[in-house]
Design a protein around this motif. Structure first.
Motif, PDB file in Angstrom:
ATOM      1  N   LEU A  30     -30.376 -10.689 -13.683  1.00 34.19           N
ATOM      2  CA  LEU A  30     -31.148 -11.525 -13.789  1.00 34.19           C
ATOM      3  C   LEU A  30     -31.478 -12.634 -13.187  1.00 34.19           C
ATOM      4  CD1 LEU A  30     -32.424 -11.083 -18.160  1.00 34.19           C
ATOM      5  CD2 LEU A  30     -33.177 -10.343 -16.712  1.00 34.19           C
ATOM      6  N   SER A  31     -30.813 -13.406 -12.915  1.00 32.33           N
ATOM      7  CA  SER A  31     -30.748 -14.456 -12.357  1.00 32.33           C
ATOM      8  C   SER A  31     -31.272 -13.965 -10.596  1.00 32.33           C
ATOM      9  CB  SER A  31     -29.952 -14.868 -11.837  1.00 32.33           C
ATOM     10  OG  SER A  31     -28.881 -14.464 -10.920  1.00 32.33           O
ATOM     11  N   PHE A  32     -31.397 -12.835  -9.978  1.00 31.20           N
ATOM     12  CA  PHE A  32     -31.761 -12.416  -8.862  1.00 31.20           C
ATOM     13  C   PHE A  32     -33.468 -11.928  -9.381  1.00 31.20           C
ATOM     14  CE2 PHE A  32     -27.122 -11.492  -7.764  1.00 31.20           C
ATOM     15  CZ  PHE A  32     -26.744 -12.393  -6.864  1.00 31.20           C
ATOM     16  N   LEU A  33     -33.526 -10.950 -10.367  1.00 30.14           N
ATOM     17  CA  LEU A  33     -34.113 -10.801 -10.697  1.00 30.14           C
ATOM     18  C   LEU A  33     -35.795 -12.306 -11.105  1.00 30.14           C
ATOM     19  CD1 LEU A  33     -36.052  -8.065 -10.867  1.00 30.14           C
ATOM     20  CD2 LEU A  33     -35.296  -8.425 -13.738  1.00 30.14           C
ATOM     21  N   TYR A  34     -34.965 -12.897 -11.517  1.00 30.19           N
ATOM     22  CA  TYR A  34     -36.115 -14.757 -11.821  1.00 30.19           C
ATOM     23  C   TYR A  34     -36.188 -14.670 -10.397  1.00 30.19           C
ATOM     24  CZ  TYR A  34     -36.976 -19.061 -12.783  1.00 30.19           C
ATOM     25  OH  TYR A  34     -37.572 -20.808 -13.063  1.00 30.19           O
ATOM     26  N   ARG A  35     -34.928 -15.341  -9.315  1.00 30.94           N
ATOM     27  CA  ARG A  35     -35.525 -16.120  -8.750  1.00 30.94           C
ATOM     28  C   ARG A  35     -35.407 -15.112  -7.172  1.00 30.94           C
ATOM     29  NH1 ARG A  35     -29.782 -16.772  -9.292  1.00 30.94           N
ATOM     30  NH2 ARG A  35     -29.096 -16.163  -7.273  1.00 30.94           N
ATOM     31  N   CYS A  36     -35.811 -14.045  -6.710  1.00 35.88           N
ATOM     32  CA  CYS A  36     -36.229 -13.075  -5.384  1.00 35.88           C
ATOM     33  C   CYS A  36     -37.496 -13.541  -5.342  1.00 35.88           C
ATOM     34  CB  CYS A  36     -35.713 -11.914  -5.891  1.00 35.88           C
ATOM     35  SG  CYS A  36     -35.817 -11.103  -3.883  1.00 35.88           S
ATOM     36  N   ARG A  37     -38.053 -13.577  -3.594  1.00 34.29           N
ATOM     37  CA  ARG A  37     -39.794 -13.678  -3.877  1.00 34.29           C
ATOM     38  C   ARG A  37     -39.961 -12.758  -3.791  1.00 34.29           C
ATOM     39  NH1 ARG A  37     -41.258 -15.146   1.054  1.00 34.29           N
ATOM     40  NH2 ARG A  37     -38.593 -14.458   1.613  1.00 34.29           N
ATOM     41  N   ARG A  38     -39.352 -11.606  -3.681  1.00 29.90           N
ATOM     42  CA  ARG A  38     -40.349 -10.445  -3.611  1.00 29.90           C
ATOM     43  C   ARG A  38     -39.614  -9.424  -4.427  1.00 29.90           C
ATOM     44  NH1 ARG A  38     -38.750 -10.708   2.076  1.00 29.90           N
ATOM     45  NH2 ARG A  38     -40.064 -11.631   3.487  1.00 29.90           N
ATOM     46  N   ILE A  39     -40.186  -8.824  -5.338  1.00 31.51           N
ATOM     47  CA  ILE A  39     -39.726  -7.672  -6.222  1.00 31.51           C
ATOM     48  C   ILE A  39     -40.383  -6.911  -6.056  1.00 31.51           C
ATOM     49  CG2 ILE A  39     -39.411  -7.306  -8.668  1.00 31.51           C
ATOM     50  CD1 ILE A  39     -39.047 -10.064  -8.918  1.00 31.51           C
ATOM     51  N   VAL A  40     -39.884  -5.351  -5.868  1.00 29.84           N
ATOM     52  CA  VAL A  40     -40.688  -4.008  -5.408  1.00 29.84           C
ATOM     53  C   VAL A  40     -40.485  -3.323  -6.763  1.00 29.84           C
ATOM     54  CG1 VAL A  40     -41.305  -2.419  -4.110  1.00 29.84           C
ATOM     55  CG2 VAL A  40     -40.887  -4.120  -3.185  1.00 29.84           C
ATOM     56  N   CYS A  41     -41.108  -2.447  -7.033  1.00 30.43           N
ATOM     57  CA  CYS A  41     -40.938  -2.304  -9.094  1.00 30.43           C
ATOM     58  C   CYS A  41     -41.085  -0.170  -8.270  1.00 30.43           C
ATOM     59  CB  CYS A  41     -42.319  -2.307  -9.350  1.00 30.43           C
ATOM     60  SG  CYS A  41     -41.757  -3.677 -10.596  1.00 30.43           S
ATOM     61  N   CYS A  42     -40.191   0.076  -8.971  1.00 27.09           N
ATOM     62  CA  CYS A  42     -40.563   1.717  -9.049  1.00 27.09           C
ATOM     63  C   CYS A  42     -41.770   2.234 -10.262  1.00 27.09           C
ATOM     64  CB  CYS A  42     -39.173   2.301  -9.256  1.00 27.09           C
ATOM     65  SG  CYS A  42     -38.042   2.091  -8.339  1.00 27.09           S
ATOM     66  N   ASP A  43     -42.823   2.399 -10.122  1.00 18.96           N
ATOM     67  CA  ASP A  43     -43.972   2.760 -10.639  1.00 18.96           C
ATOM     68  C   ASP A  43     -43.683   2.100 -11.904  1.00 18.96           C
ATOM     69  OD1 ASP A  43     -46.183   4.141 -11.754  1.00 18.96           O
ATOM     70  OD2 ASP A  43     -45.079   6.159 -11.527  1.00 18.96           O
ATOM     71  N   GLY A  44     -43.846   2.809 -13.404  1.00 20.68           N
ATOM     72  CA  GLY A  44     -42.920   2.099 -14.532  1.00 20.68           C
ATOM     73  C   GLY A  44     -43.126   0.974 -14.900  1.00 20.68           C
ATOM     74  N   ALA A  45     -42.028   0.278 -14.117  1.00 19.41           N
ATOM     75  CA  ALA A  45     -40.863  -0.791 -14.221  1.00 19.41           C
ATOM     76  C   ALA A  45     -41.786  -1.629 -14.227  1.00 19.41           C
ATOM     77  CB  ALA A  45     -39.520  -1.021 -12.784  1.00 19.41           C
ATOM     78  N   ALA A  46     -43.041  -2.084 -13.412  1.00 15.90           N
ATOM     79  CA  ALA A  46     -43.531  -3.015 -13.487  1.00 15.90           C
ATOM     80  C   ALA A  46     -43.836  -3.355 -14.930  1.00 15.90           C
ATOM     81  CB  ALA A  46     -44.810  -2.210 -11.855  1.00 15.90           C
ATOM     82  N   GLU A  47     -44.711  -2.845 -15.894  1.00 13.86           N
ATOM     83  CA  GLU A  47     -44.977  -3.158 -16.664  1.00 13.86           C
ATOM     84  C   GLU A  47     -43.694  -4.111 -17.500  1.00 13.86           C
ATOM     85  OE1 GLU A  47     -46.562  -1.716 -21.162  1.00 13.86           O
ATOM     86  OE2 GLU A  47     -46.496   0.334 -19.954  1.00 13.86           O
ATOM     87  N   ALA A  48     -42.953  -3.408 -17.887  1.00  8.54           N
ATOM     88  CA  ALA A  48     -41.471  -4.250 -18.125  1.00  8.54           C
ATOM     89  C   ALA A  48     -41.620  -5.705 -17.506  1.00  8.54           C
ATOM     90  CB  ALA A  48     -40.314  -3.636 -17.658  1.00  8.54           C
ATOM     91  N   LEU A  49     -41.397  -5.563 -16.154  1.00  6.01           N
ATOM     92  CA  LEU A  49     -40.917  -6.433 -15.415  1.00  6.01           C
ATOM     93  C   LEU A  49     -42.706  -7.934 -15.790  1.00  6.01           C
ATOM     94  CD1 LEU A  49     -40.114  -8.078 -13.182  1.00  6.01           C
ATOM     95  CD2 LEU A  49     -41.681  -7.584 -11.421  1.00  6.01           C
TER      96      LEU A  49
END
Length: 223
Positions: A30-49
């Motif tokens: 979660l810490s990397f998900l929070y800090r990273c400037r670029r998050i590339v989502c695989c389709d449906g993962a975008a909704e959860a993010l």
């Protein structure tokens, strides 16, 4: 010999790929998900993010896992790939490579369907030839390896070694000896003896290191 530090001590990845498996709950991924400037989502993962409180850099896939409202709201971020020869994780990986991002963490690639979990882990060996890629789960870290490698660890850290196609495989600094295992279970449940361990291999394998919360100083995540 390549060296792989404990993931909490490494520099930030150039991008995080968030797959549509179980959304992370452990503070380290979660810490990397929070800090990273670029998050590339695989389709449906975008909704959860988005529900978690962050927005993606890009949404890659055929778009069929997003509800209509999100498809309309984030239309400019959706990069459609309709070919069916590869999964959305590979499509997101290619998206990153095309933009020159080669230090990548993959999150959310396990959980939910076991066939997807096994497929995603196996893809690490394919990705490794093109990028520095590791997969973080809620329990540990998968690192694809080809050839000799040294790993940072702590005494007692739980380690598993999965042979992909090695004919020669040995180790140093682990409780149990390694060999060119013919079945994945044979490399599980090993343990580090000191602050590093080494693997000597002629081809490809995956190394899994369990985080071990009592030994790690995990960051707090505040959105």
């Amino acid at each position: 010999m390549n060296y792989y530090p404990l993931v909490k001590t490494v520099a930030e990845p150039e991008a995080v790929i968030l797959a549509d498996g179980s959304f992370p709950v452990h503070p380290l991924p979660l810490s990397f998900l929070y800090r990273c400037r670029r998050i590339v989502c695989c389709d449906g993962a975008a909704e959860a993010l988005i529900q978690w409180g962050r927005e993606p850099e890009a949404i890659v896939g055929d778009g069929d896992s997003l509800n209509l409202a999100l498809r309309e709201r984030y239309a400019a971020l959706i990069h459609r790939e309709t070919e069916q020869e590869t999964n959305d994780l590979s499509k997101a990986f290619r998206y990153c490579l095309k933009r020159g991002w080669k230090k990548l963490f993959i999150l959310g690639a396990t959980g939910k369907r076991e066939d997807h979990t096994m497929g995603n882990i196996s893809l690490l060996s394919d990705y490794q030839a093109q990028a520095d890629v590791q997969m973080l789960t809620d329990y540990g870290l998968f690192t694809p390896v080809c050839g000799d490698a040294e790993f940072e660890c702590f005494p007692g850290q739980q380690v598993s070694v999965f042979n992909r196609d090695c004919r020669s495989l040995s180790g140093e600094g682990l409780v149990y000896p390694l060999s060119a295992f013919t079945n994945w279970w044979q490399g599980t449940l090993n343990e580090a003896l000191a602050g590093t361990f080494k693997i000597y291999a002629d081809k490809r394998l995956w190394v899994y290191r369990v985080y071990g919360a009592e030994k790690e100083n995990f960051p707090n995540v505040e959105k």
